[in-house]
Motif scaffolding. Sequence first.
Motif, PDB file in Angstrom:
ATOM      1  N   GLN A  65       0.122  18.980  23.648  1.00  0.00           N
ATOM      2  CA  GLN A  65      -0.862  18.809  22.575  1.00  0.00           C
ATOM      3  C   GLN A  65      -0.490  19.724  21.412  1.00  0.00           C
ATOM      4  OE1 GLN A  65      -5.130  18.652  23.553  1.00  0.00           O
ATOM      5  NE2 GLN A  65      -5.427  20.277  22.046  1.00  0.00           N
ATOM      6  N   GLU A  66      -0.350  19.146  20.227  1.00  0.00           N
ATOM      7  CA  GLU A  66       0.040  19.914  19.054  1.00  0.00           C
ATOM      8  C   GLU A  66      -0.991  19.755  17.943  1.00  0.00           C
ATOM      9  OE1 GLU A  66       4.058  19.748  17.634  1.00  0.00           O
ATOM     10  OE2 GLU A  66       4.773  18.869  19.513  1.00  0.00           O
ATOM     11  N   THR A  67      -1.280  20.846  17.263  1.00  0.00           N
ATOM     12  CA  THR A  67      -2.041  20.816  16.022  1.00  0.00           C
ATOM     13  C   THR A  67      -1.152  21.423  14.939  1.00  0.00           C
ATOM     14  OG1 THR A  67      -3.044  23.022  16.157  1.00  0.00           O
ATOM     15  CG2 THR A  67      -4.127  21.250  17.395  1.00  0.00           C
ATOM     16  N   ASN A  68      -1.692  21.542  13.744  1.00  0.00           N
ATOM     17  CA  ASN A  68      -0.907  22.165  12.682  1.00  0.00           C
ATOM     18  C   ASN A  68      -0.713  23.659  12.922  1.00  0.00           C
ATOM     19  OD1 ASN A  68      -3.730  22.485  12.229  1.00  0.00           O
ATOM     20  ND2 ASN A  68      -3.297  23.226  10.156  1.00  0.00           N
ATOM     21  N   THR A 118      -1.058  25.199  16.539  1.00  0.00           N
ATOM     22  CA  THR A 118      -0.707  25.588  17.905  1.00  0.00           C
ATOM     23  C   THR A 118       0.013  24.480  18.664  1.00  0.00           C
ATOM     24  OG1 THR A 118      -2.813  24.821  18.831  1.00  0.00           O
ATOM     25  CG2 THR A 118      -2.705  27.127  18.067  1.00  0.00           C
ATOM     26  N   VAL A 119       0.704  24.900  19.726  1.00  0.00           N
ATOM     27  CA  VAL A 119       1.309  23.994  20.702  1.00  0.00           C
ATOM     28  C   VAL A 119       0.745  24.348  22.067  1.00  0.00           C
ATOM     29  CG1 VAL A 119       3.443  23.250  21.826  1.00  0.00           C
ATOM     30  CG2 VAL A 119       3.444  23.791  19.377  1.00  0.00           C
ATOM     31  N   MET A 120       0.306  23.340  22.819  1.00  0.00           N
ATOM     32  CA  MET A 120      -0.172  23.557  24.179  1.00  0.00           C
ATOM     33  C   MET A 120       0.593  22.614  25.108  1.00  0.00           C
ATOM     34  SD  MET A 120      -2.056  22.336  26.901  1.00  0.00           S
ATOM     35  CE  MET A 120      -3.246  21.139  26.312  1.00  0.00           C
ATOM     36  N   VAL A 121       1.192  23.172  26.147  1.00  0.00           N
ATOM     37  CA  VAL A 121       1.884  22.386  27.160  1.00  0.00           C
ATOM     38  C   VAL A 121       1.154  22.574  28.483  1.00  0.00           C
ATOM     39  CG1 VAL A 121       4.045  21.954  28.364  1.00  0.00           C
ATOM     40  CG2 VAL A 121       4.085  22.699  25.967  1.00  0.00           C
ATOM     41  N   ALA A 122       0.694  21.465  29.060  1.00  0.00           N
ATOM     42  CA  ALA A 122       0.010  21.493  30.356  1.00  0.00           C
ATOM     43  C   ALA A 122       0.926  20.879  31.415  1.00  0.00           C
ATOM     44  CB  ALA A 122      -1.305  20.729  30.288  1.00  0.00           C
ATOM     45  N   LEU A 123       1.181  21.622  32.470  1.00  0.00           N
ATOM     46  CA  LEU A 123       1.998  21.145  33.579  1.00  0.00           C
ATOM     47  C   LEU A 123       1.118  20.956  34.804  1.00  0.00           C
ATOM     48  CD1 LEU A 123       5.058  23.536  33.166  1.00  0.00           C
ATOM     49  CD2 LEU A 123       5.010  21.101  32.644  1.00  0.00           C
ATOM     50  N   PHE A 168       0.659  28.466  22.494  1.00  0.00           N
ATOM     51  CA  PHE A 168       1.224  29.464  21.587  1.00  0.00           C
ATOM     52  C   PHE A 168       1.174  28.934  20.162  1.00  0.00           C
ATOM     53  CE2 PHE A 168       4.466  26.829  23.540  1.00  0.00           C
ATOM     54  CZ  PHE A 168       5.247  26.386  22.477  1.00  0.00           C
ATOM     55  N   PRO A 169       1.159  29.822  19.169  1.00  0.00           N
ATOM     56  CA  PRO A 169       1.083  29.389  17.766  1.00  0.00           C
ATOM     57  C   PRO A 169       2.413  28.821  17.280  1.00  0.00           C
ATOM     58  CG  PRO A 169       1.180  31.765  17.881  1.00  0.00           C
ATOM     59  CD  PRO A 169       1.055  31.283  19.298  1.00  0.00           C
ATOM     60  N   ARG A 170       2.349  27.917  16.325  1.00  0.00           N
ATOM     61  CA  ARG A 170       3.536  27.350  15.717  1.00  0.00           C
ATOM     62  C   ARG A 170       4.036  28.266  14.597  1.00  0.00           C
ATOM     63  NH1 ARG A 170       3.765  21.460  16.071  1.00  0.00           N
ATOM     64  NH2 ARG A 170       4.878  21.543  14.102  1.00  0.00           N
ATOM     65  N   GLY A 171       5.301  28.540  14.595  1.00  0.00           N
ATOM     66  CA  GLY A 171       5.914  29.238  13.494  1.00  0.00           C
ATOM     67  C   GLY A 171       5.344  30.582  13.178  1.00  0.00           C
ATOM     68  N   ALA A 172       4.770  31.280  14.154  1.00  0.00           N
ATOM     69  CA  ALA A 172       4.222  32.608  13.910  1.00  0.00           C
ATOM     70  C   ALA A 172       5.363  33.568  13.617  1.00  0.00           C
ATOM     71  CB  ALA A 172       3.423  33.096  15.113  1.00  0.00           C
ATOM     72  N   GLY A 173       5.062  34.570  12.768  1.00  0.00           N
ATOM     73  CA  GLY A 173       6.064  35.566  12.457  1.00  0.00           C
ATOM     74  C   GLY A 173       7.141  35.035  11.554  1.00  0.00           C
TER      75      GLY A 173
END
Length: 211
Positions: free
Chosen positions: A89-92, A94-99, A206-211
């Motif tokens: 699942q992605e938003t502008n 964050t990225v979330m990966v569920a296993l 985790f956040p997208r493109g942080a830092g």
Amino acid sequence: MTTRHRTTAATVLVGLVIAGAHLIGATSAHADDVKPSVPPDTEPSASAPVPIKADSPRLKLPQGGTLAPPKLLDLVEVVEDIAGEQRRQETNQTVMVALQSEVLFPEDSAVFTAQASARIQAIAQEINQQKATRIRVFGFTDDQGSYEHGKELSKQRADAVHGELAKTVTNPSVVFDVRGYSEDYPIADNGTEEGRKKNRRVEITFPRGAG
């Protein structure tokens, strides 16, 4: 092969609060022994950038009606593999990966299967690419068995994933938020085995493109 489910994109949501109705802002918990008031990662993340004049005649508000606070809604894209083993699942922001737990652990266990490490290391490499500084690792179970057992097992599984991520994530200042939620926040129907399999999962966010 994947199936894609896209939510409707919206830029600014302006609601009418009529007859005393109110919109309630979401909050999140910050400790393992406190449940969040909403499922993890569903909190609003931005405010509307466009000012709106409440007294504008073009709004055509009904008698006694007032404007609710505006919100900027995230565009959400969900991709799930055809077997349902992995859900992304992605938003502008964050990225979330569920296993699914079955691809990581034997039944009722927090010990990795042979294929688990490679899957988690691939996610860790993406975390490195995004230069993320905060990672959420949340474990969940289905509603079979006691809530207390599910709480313990989901936390143990989240801890195991955290430990494997830490081997590959290179940022020395990264902060991990690791929790176990037992049967709380199901994403599918616990009345079927297919639904229970989806609910038995570990989510890495985790956040997208942080830092």
